[in-house]
Design a protein around this motif. Structure first.
Motif, PDB file in Angstrom:
ATOM      1  N   ALA A 189     -26.319   6.159  18.201  1.00  0.00           N
ATOM      2  CA  ALA A 189     -24.890   6.179  17.863  1.00  0.00           C
ATOM      3  C   ALA A 189     -24.127   5.321  18.869  1.00  0.00           C
ATOM      4  N   PRO A 190     -22.942   4.830  18.502  1.00  0.00           N
ATOM      5  CA  PRO A 190     -22.151   4.031  19.443  1.00  0.00           C
ATOM      6  C   PRO A 190     -21.895   4.790  20.742  1.00  0.00           C
ATOM      7  N   LEU A 191     -21.878   4.050  21.841  1.00  0.00           N
ATOM      8  CA  LEU A 191     -21.556   4.661  23.119  1.00  0.00           C
ATOM      9  C   LEU A 191     -20.122   5.188  23.074  1.00  0.00           C
ATOM     10  N   ARG A 192     -19.908   6.307  23.738  1.00  0.00           N
ATOM     11  CA  ARG A 192     -18.627   6.999  23.669  1.00  0.00           C
ATOM     12  C   ARG A 192     -17.864   6.873  24.997  1.00  0.00           C
ATOM     13  N   LEU A 193     -16.588   6.586  24.909  1.00  0.00           N
ATOM     14  CA  LEU A 193     -15.743   6.528  26.093  1.00  0.00           C
ATOM     15  C   LEU A 193     -15.585   7.933  26.678  1.00  0.00           C
ATOM     16  N   MET A 194     -15.901   8.048  27.966  1.00  0.00           N
ATOM     17  CA  MET A 194     -15.806   9.335  28.654  1.00  0.00           C
ATOM     18  C   MET A 194     -14.878   9.189  29.861  1.00  0.00           C
ATOM     19  N   GLU A 195     -14.231  10.284  30.223  1.00  0.00           N
ATOM     20  CA  GLU A 195     -13.431  10.317  31.438  1.00  0.00           C
ATOM     21  C   GLU A 195     -13.852  11.532  32.260  1.00  0.00           C
ATOM     22  N   ARG A 196     -14.019  11.308  33.558  1.00  0.00           N
ATOM     23  CA  ARG A 196     -14.442  12.384  34.458  1.00  0.00           C
ATOM     24  C   ARG A 196     -13.899  12.073  35.844  1.00  0.00           C
ATOM     25  N   PRO A 197     -13.894  13.042  36.744  1.00  0.00           N
ATOM     26  CA  PRO A 197     -13.394  12.774  38.090  1.00  0.00           C
ATOM     27  C   PRO A 197     -14.215  11.686  38.789  1.00  0.00           C
ATOM     28  N   THR A 198     -13.531  10.814  39.500  1.00  0.00           N
ATOM     29  CA  THR A 198     -14.227   9.797  40.283  1.00  0.00           C
ATOM     30  C   THR A 198     -14.997  10.483  41.406  1.00  0.00           C
ATOM     31  N   PRO A 199     -16.297  10.161  41.581  1.00  0.00           N
ATOM     32  CA  PRO A 199     -17.094  10.848  42.607  1.00  0.00           C
ATOM     33  C   PRO A 199     -16.546  10.634  44.013  1.00  0.00           C
ATOM     34  N   LYS A 200     -16.720  11.622  44.859  1.00  0.00           N
ATOM     35  CA  LYS A 200     -16.364  11.518  46.268  1.00  0.00           C
ATOM     36  C   LYS A 200     -17.663  11.469  47.068  1.00  0.00           C
ATOM     37  N   PRO A 201     -17.974  10.329  47.681  1.00  0.00           N
ATOM     38  CA  PRO A 201     -19.265  10.199  48.372  1.00  0.00           C
ATOM     39  C   PRO A 201     -19.379  11.128  49.569  1.00  0.00           C
ATOM     40  N   LYS A 202     -20.594  11.629  49.754  1.00  0.00           N
ATOM     41  CA  LYS A 202     -20.876  12.488  50.903  1.00  0.00           C
ATOM     42  C   LYS A 202     -22.214  12.061  51.494  1.00  0.00           C
ATOM     43  N   GLY A 203     -22.499  12.504  52.700  1.00  0.00           N
ATOM     44  CA  GLY A 203     -23.760  12.165  53.339  1.00  0.00           C
ATOM     45  C   GLY A 203     -23.949  10.659  53.428  1.00  0.00           C
ATOM     46  N   THR A 204     -25.067  10.177  52.876  1.00  0.00           N
ATOM     47  CA  THR A 204     -25.386   8.735  52.916  1.00  0.00           C
ATOM     48  C   THR A 204     -24.880   7.997  51.678  1.00  0.00           C
ATOM     49  N   GLU A 205     -24.148   8.657  50.802  1.00  0.00           N
ATOM     50  CA  GLU A 205     -23.742   8.046  49.539  1.00  0.00           C
ATOM     51  C   GLU A 205     -22.683   6.958  49.735  1.00  0.00           C
ATOM     52  N   VAL A 206     -22.719   5.985  48.819  1.00  0.00           N
ATOM     53  CA  VAL A 206     -21.756   4.882  48.828  1.00  0.00           C
ATOM     54  C   VAL A 206     -21.146   4.778  47.431  1.00  0.00           C
ATOM     55  N   LEU A 207     -19.830   4.686  47.370  1.00  0.00           N
ATOM     56  CA  LEU A 207     -19.132   4.547  46.095  1.00  0.00           C
ATOM     57  C   LEU A 207     -18.728   3.092  45.892  1.00  0.00           C
ATOM     58  N   LEU A 208     -19.111   2.541  44.737  1.00  0.00           N
ATOM     59  CA  LEU A 208     -18.794   1.166  44.387  1.00  0.00           C
ATOM     60  C   LEU A 208     -17.856   1.122  43.193  1.00  0.00           C
ATOM     61  N   LYS A 209     -16.920   0.176  43.234  1.00  0.00           N
ATOM     62  CA  LYS A 209     -16.141  -0.159  42.054  1.00  0.00           C
ATOM     63  C   LYS A 209     -16.881  -1.295  41.361  1.00  0.00           C
ATOM     64  N   ILE A 210     -17.323  -1.055  40.135  1.00  0.00           N
ATOM     65  CA  ILE A 210     -18.178  -2.018  39.443  1.00  0.00           C
ATOM     66  C   ILE A 210     -17.385  -3.263  39.055  1.00  0.00           C
ATOM     67  N   VAL A 211     -17.922  -4.423  39.425  1.00  0.00           N
ATOM     68  CA  VAL A 211     -17.298  -5.685  39.039  1.00  0.00           C
ATOM     69  C   VAL A 211     -18.164  -6.470  38.054  1.00  0.00           C
ATOM     70  N   ALA A 212     -19.459  -6.133  37.970  1.00  0.00           N
ATOM     71  CA  ALA A 212     -20.349  -6.801  37.014  1.00  0.00           C
ATOM     72  C   ALA A 212     -21.512  -5.879  36.691  1.00  0.00           C
ATOM     73  N   ALA A 213     -21.805  -5.726  35.389  1.00  0.00           N
ATOM     74  CA  ALA A 213     -22.908  -4.866  34.944  1.00  0.00           C
ATOM     75  C   ALA A 213     -23.644  -5.563  33.809  1.00  0.00           C
ATOM     76  N   GLY A 214     -24.873  -5.976  34.066  1.00  0.00           N
ATOM     77  CA  GLY A 214     -25.657  -6.684  33.070  1.00  0.00           C
ATOM     78  C   GLY A 214     -26.086  -5.782  31.921  1.00  0.00           C
ATOM     79  N   VAL A 215     -26.186  -6.382  30.737  1.00  0.00           N
ATOM     80  CA  VAL A 215     -26.666  -5.673  29.546  1.00  0.00           C
ATOM     81  C   VAL A 215     -28.109  -6.115  29.301  1.00  0.00           C
ATOM     82  N   CYS A 216     -29.044  -5.213  29.530  1.00  0.00           N
ATOM     83  CA  CYS A 216     -30.470  -5.523  29.512  1.00  0.00           C
ATOM     84  C   CYS A 216     -31.126  -5.029  28.228  1.00  0.00           C
TER      85      CYS A 216
END
Length: 352
Positions: free
Chosen positions: A11-38
């Motif tokens: 089925a078509p991908l569905r637009l979702m909205e959820r809270p933006t993650p808050k990184p903890k520990g060793t995590e890193v949060l990125l704002k996506i600027v490019a995402a390849g379609v494979c």
């Protein structure tokens, strides 16, 4: 944050909205600027791999859970990180190595996380980059892209590392004999460019699509062969002066694997990369009598990602046709890819 998720296979991908993650520990949060379609995203979207004979390997049997945000070829800007994420600075643009493992098993300890039996790959087993933001568990999965544009860097995370890993398996023959590459899509054109950068002697490219064969010629193929021609195997044998020493099958269908086997020289190697699906039957005496090798190749390791980026810095960015689309056009992009209409790579640009 917004994302486009697989909520129902096919089925078509569905637009979702959820809270933006808050990184903890060793995590890193990125704002996506490019995402390849494979192309492998199509298998995830459809929900199975074709095993031939009417059998299927369902993604759910591999532990893939819905809803899922796909996207494993990602470049993002660092916008946050946990207190234990050493060496990370805000604002840096990073390529994400998506092939994560458990980090504890023998495979992971020796550096081959991509072969972990309990994988956590980004965009497959955990949320990927078809989204505004992406949470990466550790800085070791992030690589500087330098002056490479994000849309050209993103495909290196799969298309690049996958073909680089396959080409490495050819060994020293890469510089000594022409190889055969089956498939002239995004992987094939990437592979051609990397083959040249690695000092390859020459490449014969096989594809059923004349437009893609023409793209391969422009990209430097020594010659091209119509994989659907009745004498395709004969053409390959003639082009390789008696049979191919190495064939990299980027399609992985019953017909392409059989064509590769029919084209191998004695002592030759077939490296299967593609996941199109199907099955083959091989008489067991063929293995010793032809002294042939059949080897699978699955993406690449963190070490190989570092090697690939070093190669790109020294030899230049692979000359792969890249077209961009807004994130909201992801369903159209997947449909375009499924219909075989993409030359090179489509890259989503969520930040625009």
């Amino acid at each position: 944050m917004k994302s486009y998720d697989v909520c129902e296979c096919g089925a078509p991908l569905r637009l979702m909205e959820r809270p933006t993650p808050k990184p903890k520990g060793t995590e890193v949060l990125l704002k996506i600027v490019a995402a390849g379609v494979c192309h492998s995203d199509l298998h995830i979207w459809e929900g199975y791999y074709d095993l031939g004979g009417g059998k299927r390997l369902k993604l759910s049997d591999r532990g893939v859970k819905l809803p899922l945000t796909m996207g494993h070829e990602n470049v993002g800007e660092v916008v946050g990180f946990g207190p234990d994420a050493a060496g990370v600075k805000l604002g840096g643009r990073k390529l994400v190595h998506p092939w994560l493992g458990c980090g504890e098993c023998a495979m992971c300890r020796c550096g081959d996380e991509q072969l972990c039996r309990t994988p956590f790959s980004i965009g497959v087993f955990r949320a990927g980059g078809y989204a505004d933001y992406l949470l990466v568990p550790h800085p070791r999965y992030l690589f500087d892209i330098g002056n490479i544009s994000p849309e050209r860097a993103a495909p290196l995370a799969c298309s690049g590392i996958t073909t680089y890993g396959a080409l490495k398996k050819v060994g020293s023959l890469l510089q000594e004999e022409p190889i055969v590459i089956i498939g002239a899509g995004g992987l094939g054109l990437m592979g051609l460019s990397l083959h040249k950068a690695m000092g390859g002697k020459g490449a014969i490219v096989v594809d059923i699509d004349p437009v893609k064969r023409e793209a391969a010629k422009k990209a430097g193929a020594q010659t091209t062969v119509d994989g659907g021609a009745p004498d395709a195997g004969k053409q390959i044998i003639e082009a390789t002066n008696g049979g191919a020493w190495a064939v990299i099958d980027l399609v992985g269908a019953t017909r392409t694997v059989q064509l590769a086997l029919d084209s191998l020289a004695k002592g030759g190697k077939l490296i299967i990369v593609g996941l199109f699906g199907g099955d083959i039957t091989i008489p067991t005496p063929s293995f010793p009598l032809r002294a042939m090798t059949i080897q699978g190749s699955y993406v690449g390791s963190l070490t190989e990602m570092a090697e690939l980026l070093d190669l790109v810095r020294r030899k230049g960015v692979p000359d792969l046709p890249v077209a961009t689309r807004p994130l909201a056009a992801v369903n159209d992009a997947l449909d375009e890819l499924k219909r075989g209409k993409v030359i090179g790579r489509l890259v989503l640009t969520p930040a625009e």
